[in-house]
Every structure is written in C-alpha cells, then in structure tokens.
Write a protein that holds these residues in place. Sequence first.
Motif, PDB file in Angstrom:
ATOM      1  N   UNK A  25     -16.363  36.782 -43.582  1.00  0.00           N
ATOM      2  CA  UNK A  25     -15.261  36.749 -43.143  1.00  0.00           C
ATOM      3  C   UNK A  25     -15.638  36.490 -41.613  1.00  0.00           C
ATOM      4  N   UNK A  26     -14.943  35.385 -40.865  1.00  0.00           N
ATOM      5  CA  UNK A  26     -14.975  35.079 -39.360  1.00  0.00           C
ATOM      6  C   UNK A  26     -13.897  35.262 -38.492  1.00  0.00           C
ATOM      7  N   UNK A  27     -13.881  36.131 -37.820  1.00  0.00           N
ATOM      8  CA  UNK A  27     -12.571  36.498 -36.797  1.00  0.00           C
ATOM      9  C   UNK A  27     -12.902  36.294 -35.543  1.00  0.00           C
ATOM     10  N   UNK A  50     -12.465  44.988 -38.019  1.00  0.00           N
ATOM     11  CA  UNK A  50     -13.547  44.627 -37.404  1.00  0.00           C
ATOM     12  C   UNK A  50     -13.446  44.548 -35.953  1.00  0.00           C
ATOM     13  N   UNK A  51     -12.383  44.296 -35.367  1.00  0.00           N
ATOM     14  CA  UNK A  51     -12.110  44.205 -33.897  1.00  0.00           C
ATOM     15  C   UNK A  51     -12.039  45.468 -33.646  1.00  0.00           C
ATOM     16  N   UNK A  77     -21.138  54.188 -49.956  1.00  0.00           N
ATOM     17  CA  UNK A  77     -21.707  54.346 -51.282  1.00  0.00           C
ATOM     18  C   UNK A  77     -21.766  53.265 -52.242  1.00  0.00           C
ATOM     19  N   UNK A  78     -20.813  52.272 -51.989  1.00  0.00           N
ATOM     20  CA  UNK A  78     -20.937  50.914 -53.112  1.00  0.00           C
ATOM     21  C   UNK A  78     -21.529  49.789 -52.244  1.00  0.00           C
ATOM     22  N   UNK A  79     -21.813  49.788 -50.949  1.00  0.00           N
ATOM     23  CA  UNK A  79     -22.214  48.649 -50.243  1.00  0.00           C
ATOM     24  C   UNK A  79     -22.385  48.946 -48.686  1.00  0.00           C
ATOM     25  N   UNK A  80     -22.535  47.652 -48.201  1.00  0.00           N
ATOM     26  CA  UNK A  80     -22.749  47.274 -46.825  1.00  0.00           C
ATOM     27  C   UNK A  80     -21.373  46.676 -46.122  1.00  0.00           C
ATOM     28  N   UNK A  81     -21.212  46.752 -44.782  1.00  0.00           N
ATOM     29  CA  UNK A  81     -20.268  46.008 -44.260  1.00  0.00           C
ATOM     30  C   UNK A  81     -21.127  45.846 -42.804  1.00  0.00           C
ATOM     31  N   UNK A  82     -21.197  44.371 -42.657  1.00  0.00           N
ATOM     32  CA  UNK A  82     -22.245  44.095 -41.619  1.00  0.00           C
ATOM     33  C   UNK A  82     -21.418  43.215 -40.570  1.00  0.00           C
ATOM     34  N   UNK A  83     -21.612  43.424 -39.322  1.00  0.00           N
ATOM     35  CA  UNK A  83     -20.789  42.571 -38.390  1.00  0.00           C
ATOM     36  C   UNK A  83     -21.817  42.090 -37.417  1.00  0.00           C
ATOM     37  N   UNK A  84     -21.860  40.664 -36.997  1.00  0.00           N
ATOM     38  CA  UNK A  84     -22.601  40.274 -36.173  1.00  0.00           C
ATOM     39  C   UNK A  84     -21.776  39.329 -35.263  1.00  0.00           C
ATOM     40  N   UNK A  85     -22.463  39.178 -34.006  1.00  0.00           N
ATOM     41  CA  UNK A  85     -21.733  38.488 -32.867  1.00  0.00           C
ATOM     42  C   UNK A  85     -22.071  37.021 -33.169  1.00  0.00           C
ATOM     43  N   UNK A  86     -20.893  36.410 -33.044  1.00  0.00           N
ATOM     44  CA  UNK A  86     -21.082  34.844 -33.327  1.00  0.00           C
ATOM     45  C   UNK A  86     -20.191  34.059 -32.003  1.00  0.00           C
ATOM     46  N   UNK A  87     -21.412  33.836 -31.435  1.00  0.00           N
ATOM     47  CA  UNK A  87     -21.046  33.667 -29.715  1.00  0.00           C
ATOM     48  C   UNK A  87     -20.299  34.282 -29.084  1.00  0.00           C
ATOM     49  N   UNK A  88     -19.609  33.839 -28.182  1.00  0.00           N
ATOM     50  CA  UNK A  88     -18.711  34.681 -27.104  1.00  0.00           C
ATOM     51  C   UNK A  88     -17.428  35.133 -27.729  1.00  0.00           C
ATOM     52  N   UNK A  89     -16.857  34.193 -28.638  1.00  0.00           N
ATOM     53  CA  UNK A  89     -15.393  34.591 -29.173  1.00  0.00           C
ATOM     54  C   UNK A  89     -15.167  34.917 -30.376  1.00  0.00           C
ATOM     55  N   UNK A  91     -16.707  36.845 -34.451  1.00  0.00           N
ATOM     56  CA  UNK A  91     -17.765  37.665 -35.321  1.00  0.00           C
ATOM     57  C   UNK A  91     -17.681  37.360 -36.501  1.00  0.00           C
ATOM     58  N   UNK A  92     -18.844  37.466 -37.088  1.00  0.00           N
ATOM     59  CA  UNK A  92     -19.088  37.339 -38.447  1.00  0.00           C
ATOM     60  C   UNK A  92     -19.378  38.795 -39.376  1.00  0.00           C
ATOM     61  N   UNK A  93     -18.263  38.797 -40.031  1.00  0.00           N
ATOM     62  CA  UNK A  93     -18.284  40.181 -41.191  1.00  0.00           C
ATOM     63  C   UNK A  93     -18.735  39.813 -42.364  1.00  0.00           C
TER      64      UNK A  93
END
Length: 178
Positions: A25-27, A50-51, A77-89, A91-93
């Motif tokens: 997801x991108x937000x 995410x926000x 327990x069932x997995x990961x949630x990773x959030x990455x910066x995607x520029x200034x405006x 995020x990628x989750x």
Amino acid sequence: MVSEPEILDELRRLRARVPQLTGALTAGVDGLVLAHDTPGVEPEVVAALTAAALGVAVRMADTTGQGDFRELLVRGVYGYVATYAAGENAVLTLLAQDRVNVGRLHLEGRRAGARIGELVDAWEAKAQEAKAAAPAPATAPAKTPAKAPVRTPAKPPIVRTRSARGSATTNARTTTES
C-alpha cells in the motif's frame, strides 16, 4: 494526485519480486490511500494506522537524534508490517508472511519506496508549479460597509435624584473607641 496506475504497477512488480508479500500500500503522510494491492485488508484502515505509526516513528527518530524517518518494522505472530519513507509526501507499507527474508524485504521495500517517492514528489512539484503559475482569481470590488442603524432605547432612561435623608436613621451604627 499522482497517476494511480504507475504506483499500482510498482506495487505489483514488488509483490512479484518478493512472493511472501501479502499486501502493499502507498499512502500520503496524511493517511490517504494513493494506491493499494492488499487483498483481504481494508486499505483505508491500514493507511490511517500507518499515518499514526509514522507520527510516532518520526517523533522517536527526532527525539533520539537519529535523523529523518526511513523505515519502521513491526513483527507479529503471523508476519511483518514494514513501512518505508517514499519521498517527502508518501509512505510505502508492506505486509509480509512470517517466513519472509527480512533482508530481502528491506532491500526491495527501500528500492520501491524510492521509486514511488520520485513519482509522488514529481507530481507534487508539478502541482505546486501549476498553482503558482495560475492567475489569481479576480476579486470583487470591496463593498463599502453600510452605516449601522441608529438605535433608540425602547424606554427613556430613568433619572434618579438623591433626596436628603431624614435625621433619624435606624440602621446606622456608630462606634468610637477612645
């Protein structure tokens, strides 16, 4: 905002490169969904969470002197949630199974975040330029304010006069100490 198909293509390519991803997801940093490929998950809820997590992560990085936000990883327990910066405006989750190679997740997540960030930031720059180049809307001439109506009191004011008191006062008490 930015063309959703471009971001969606990037999300699908990312899911093809990392088969253990269950969603992407991108937000915007404000929590609004830009694009998503999250079967079985409500993207608006994930974007809002995410926000909120981003706000805490940015504050944590700033307070501890670690610099600008780059990524956040949550393991359940069932997995990961990773959030990455995607520029200034934006995020990628990413949502991933527990058996994902976390190094590969980070590598691909960072790359995709950079590409999505370029798309979103370029769109934002174009939007700002268009806004600055657009002529200001014509404003109507200022109206002169109408004079306020003069108000007259409903009843004439009562004028009170003082009358002399009589020589006998019943409530007054005078004490002198010597």
